[in-house]
Design a protein around this motif. Structure first.
Motif, PDB file in Angstrom:
ATOM      1  N   ARG A  80       0.712  -1.145  -0.014  1.00 39.42           N
ATOM      2  CA  ARG A  80      -0.031  -0.041   0.058  1.00 39.42           C
ATOM      3  C   ARG A  80       0.924   1.286   0.066  1.00 39.42           C
ATOM      4  O   ARG A  80       1.865   1.426   0.630  1.00 39.42           O
ATOM      5  CB  ARG A  80      -0.974  -0.114   1.126  1.00 39.42           C
ATOM      6  CG  ARG A  80      -2.070  -1.046   1.191  1.00 39.42           C
ATOM      7  CD  ARG A  80      -2.861  -0.825   2.384  1.00 39.42           C
ATOM      8  NE  ARG A  80      -4.054  -1.655   2.216  1.00 39.42           N
ATOM      9  CZ  ARG A  80      -4.418  -2.852   2.498  1.00 39.42           C
ATOM     10  NH1 ARG A  80      -3.362  -3.423   3.136  1.00 39.42           N
ATOM     11  NH2 ARG A  80      -5.364  -3.378   2.413  1.00 39.42           N
ATOM     12  N   LEU A  81       0.425   2.218  -0.832  1.00 41.21           N
ATOM     13  CA  LEU A  81       1.140   3.495  -1.044  1.00 41.21           C
ATOM     14  C   LEU A  81       0.192   4.837  -0.965  1.00 41.21           C
ATOM     15  O   LEU A  81      -0.862   4.477  -1.425  1.00 41.21           O
ATOM     16  CB  LEU A  81       1.981   3.649  -2.181  1.00 41.21           C
ATOM     17  CG  LEU A  81       3.308   2.878  -2.105  1.00 41.21           C
ATOM     18  CD1 LEU A  81       3.805   2.804  -3.430  1.00 41.21           C
ATOM     19  CD2 LEU A  81       4.193   3.074  -1.093  1.00 41.21           C
ATOM     20  N   LEU A  82       0.418   5.715  -0.379  1.00 42.73           N
ATOM     21  CA  LEU A  82      -0.237   6.942  -0.598  1.00 42.73           C
ATOM     22  C   LEU A  82       0.150   7.607  -1.707  1.00 42.73           C
ATOM     23  O   LEU A  82       1.594   8.089  -1.523  1.00 42.73           O
ATOM     24  CB  LEU A  82      -0.355   7.805   0.752  1.00 42.73           C
ATOM     25  CG  LEU A  82      -1.019   9.282   0.745  1.00 42.73           C
ATOM     26  CD1 LEU A  82      -2.509   8.883   0.661  1.00 42.73           C
ATOM     27  CD2 LEU A  82      -0.607  10.134   1.736  1.00 42.73           C
ATOM     28  N   GLU A 188       6.021   8.358   3.738  1.00 44.03           N
ATOM     29  CA  GLU A 188       7.479   8.500   3.441  1.00 44.03           C
ATOM     30  C   GLU A 188       8.134   7.006   3.254  1.00 44.03           C
ATOM     31  O   GLU A 188       9.175   6.837   3.179  1.00 44.03           O
ATOM     32  CB  GLU A 188       8.135   9.139   4.723  1.00 44.03           C
ATOM     33  CG  GLU A 188       7.776  10.581   4.705  1.00 44.03           C
ATOM     34  CD  GLU A 188       8.710  11.506   5.793  1.00 44.03           C
ATOM     35  OE1 GLU A 188       8.487  12.684   5.633  1.00 44.03           O
ATOM     36  OE2 GLU A 188       8.946  10.997   6.649  1.00 44.03           O
ATOM     37  N   GLY A 189       7.319   6.126   3.359  1.00 42.54           N
ATOM     38  CA  GLY A 189       7.707   4.642   3.306  1.00 42.54           C
ATOM     39  C   GLY A 189       8.442   4.040   4.254  1.00 42.54           C
ATOM     40  O   GLY A 189       9.082   3.093   4.115  1.00 42.54           O
ATOM     41  N   GLU A 211       9.890  -2.117   4.293  1.00 40.51           N
ATOM     42  CA  GLU A 211      11.565  -2.471   3.641  1.00 40.51           C
ATOM     43  C   GLU A 211      11.683  -1.064   2.817  1.00 40.51           C
ATOM     44  O   GLU A 211      10.982  -0.504   2.223  1.00 40.51           O
ATOM     45  CB  GLU A 211      11.197  -3.556   2.626  1.00 40.51           C
ATOM     46  CG  GLU A 211      11.110  -4.993   3.438  1.00 40.51           C
ATOM     47  CD  GLU A 211      11.157  -6.089   2.596  1.00 40.51           C
ATOM     48  OE1 GLU A 211      11.466  -5.916   1.337  1.00 40.51           O
ATOM     49  OE2 GLU A 211      10.438  -7.230   3.071  1.00 40.51           O
ATOM     50  N   PRO A 212      12.984  -0.956   2.912  1.00 42.87           N
ATOM     51  CA  PRO A 212      13.288   0.421   2.301  1.00 42.87           C
ATOM     52  C   PRO A 212      13.069   0.247   0.702  1.00 42.87           C
ATOM     53  O   PRO A 212      13.382  -0.725  -0.098  1.00 42.87           O
ATOM     54  CB  PRO A 212      14.780   0.429   2.475  1.00 42.87           C
ATOM     55  CG  PRO A 212      14.910  -0.309   3.785  1.00 42.87           C
ATOM     56  CD  PRO A 212      14.076  -0.977   3.491  1.00 42.87           C
ATOM     57  N   LEU A 213      12.643   1.335  -0.237  1.00 47.09           N
ATOM     58  CA  LEU A 213      12.650   1.160  -1.590  1.00 47.09           C
ATOM     59  C   LEU A 213      13.641   1.918  -2.373  1.00 47.09           C
ATOM     60  O   LEU A 213      14.087   2.952  -1.715  1.00 47.09           O
ATOM     61  CB  LEU A 213      11.068   2.130  -1.952  1.00 47.09           C
ATOM     62  CG  LEU A 213       9.915   1.470  -1.394  1.00 47.09           C
ATOM     63  CD1 LEU A 213       8.595   2.567  -1.841  1.00 47.09           C
ATOM     64  CD2 LEU A 213       9.848   0.203  -2.234  1.00 47.09           C
TER      65      LEU A 213
END
Length: 407
Positions: A80-82, A188-189, A211-213
């Motif tokens: 999921r992402l904003l 901000e993930g 997990e970092p992108l």
């Protein structure tokens, strides 16, 4: 963008044929996995938690909520992402870096600026205080694992601090800072939503460290996202892509140029397709679908006249432009549906603008789509009812026809 030579015209019939094939709605084209569905649509709207499951089920050979749960919470292949238009989406993990760099990063920057202003005006807290709280939240999730907002408030008491809005006025309110801080961390993930509290229809989630992108440069990401959108939704206009992404018109034009988008003529004016997508698309067999509110297909374009008559909008949209549950026949929106408290799936065909004002329902074809359409729609309604079983779904954004049918 290129446009040398004659510009091919793509009419409504061909656009509707493309839609049925590329959105996995035509017979024989349904997917076997939630990942395949998500890739075909670029992103699934997730503002309403149930939409992700219903949109996927409509396109799966074997619908069920367990397939989406597997992808989201076991395999981690969906996240999921904003992102676009400050809206929550579900995307594949492979495409998440592109979506974040192209559309989510700028939103996260604005969210943080808004949060700092909110904290300063409502409680007198500054950026240093916010950073300390954020680090404490991430540390707590690292130690304790998946946690609800309430649990995080127990681990980090400063999340329970309250901000006063409109102090001294009749509409003065107090709000815990937790929801705003958690939202920015997610934007901000740094943290991510995990399994909801309760059933799959719930919008209250547990949280975990994300997990970092690995982000590509913004211009590169915007070109990649424009390419994905054109592959799934093309042809479309500049206005369509601008609305869907939330970009500026300058960003849209740069991205279209970067992918070598080809001009085509549409009823709305100039449209664009990928260089490999100019030739006529094969027609698909007629298809029926019951799509949920905020489904990616009706929300894929700003200009919708070619599949959704203006006359239907008052019944099928809420006052802020959110589409409700829709009934489709062969690439057109022909009605709406709802679930009643006893679980029954009910639907109604809206008057065909080209055939007068007669009404039709799930029990009588009347004017508009004929017997073949009514039979196919009824079969889809039965299919939806079977897999929902005892689950009851109420759309987060309710529309006039959905309210009427569900009563």
């Amino acid at each position: 963008m290129t446009g040398d030579g004659a510009v091919r015209r793509i009419g409504g019939d061909e656009r509707r044929a493309r839609l049925g094939v590329r959105h996995l709605l035509a017979p024989g084209l349904r997917a076997k996995s939630a990942e395949e569905v998500t890739r075909s649509l670029v992103a699934l709207h997730a503002t309403d938690a149930a939409t992700v499951y219903l949109s996927t089920a409509a396109r799966l050979t074997e619908p069920g909520f367990t397939e989406v749960e597997r992808a989201l919470y076991e395999a981690g292949s969906l996240v999921r992402l904003l992102a676009m238009r400050r809206t929550m989406f579900v995307v594949t993990r492979d495409s998440a870096p592109v979506v974040y760099a192209a559309a989510a990063r700028a939103i996260a920057v604005k969210e943080r600026a808004g949060l700092l202003k909110y904290l300063a005006e409502g409680g007198g807290w500054d950026g240093a205080w916010l950073s300390e709280v954020e680090e404490a939240v991430v540390a707590a999730l690292t130690v304790h694992g998946e946690s609800t907002a309430a649990q995080l408030g127990g681990y980090e008491p400063r999340l329970r601090e309250q901000v006063v809005s409109a102090a001294g006025k009749p509409y003065e309110t107090r709000q815990n800072v937790a929801s705003r801080i958690i939202r920015v961390l997610a934007a901000e993930g740094r943290i991510t939503r995990r399994r909801p509290v309760g059933s799959w229809t719930s919008s209250q989630f547990r949280w975990a460290v994300a997990e970092p992108l690995s982000e590509p440069p913004a211009a590169e990401a915007k070109a990649a996202l424009a390419r994905e959108w054109l592959a799934a939704y093309g042809p479309g206009t500049e206005a369509d892509l601008k609305w869907w992404t939330g970009w500026t018109l300058a960003d849209v034009r740069k991205a279209l140029t970067a992918v070598g988008a080809q001009r085509v003529a549409l009823d709305e004016g100039t449209g664009y397709v990928l260089p490999s997508d100019v030739e006529p698309a094969p027609a698909a067999a007629p298809w029926a679908a019951l799509l949920p509110g905020l489904d990616p297909t009706p929300m894929g374009w700003q200009q919708r006249d070619w599949f959704l008559p203006d006359e239907h909008r008052p019944a099928l949209f809420d006052k802020t432009g959110n589409v409700g549950p829709t009934v489709w026949w062969d690439g057109r929106v022909v009605g709406g549906w709802a679930q009643r408290p006893d679980g029954e799936i009910v639907w109604r065909l809206l008057p065909d603008p080209g055939k007068g004002s007669g009404k039709s329902s799930g029990k009588s074809a009347g004017e508009g789509p004929g017997k073949e359409a009514v039979a196919a729609i009824a079969a889809e309604a039965a299919r939806l009812g079977d897999w929902l079983g005892d689950v009851r779904v109420t759309p987060r954004f309710r529309t006039p026809l959905e309210r009427e049918l569900s009563a």
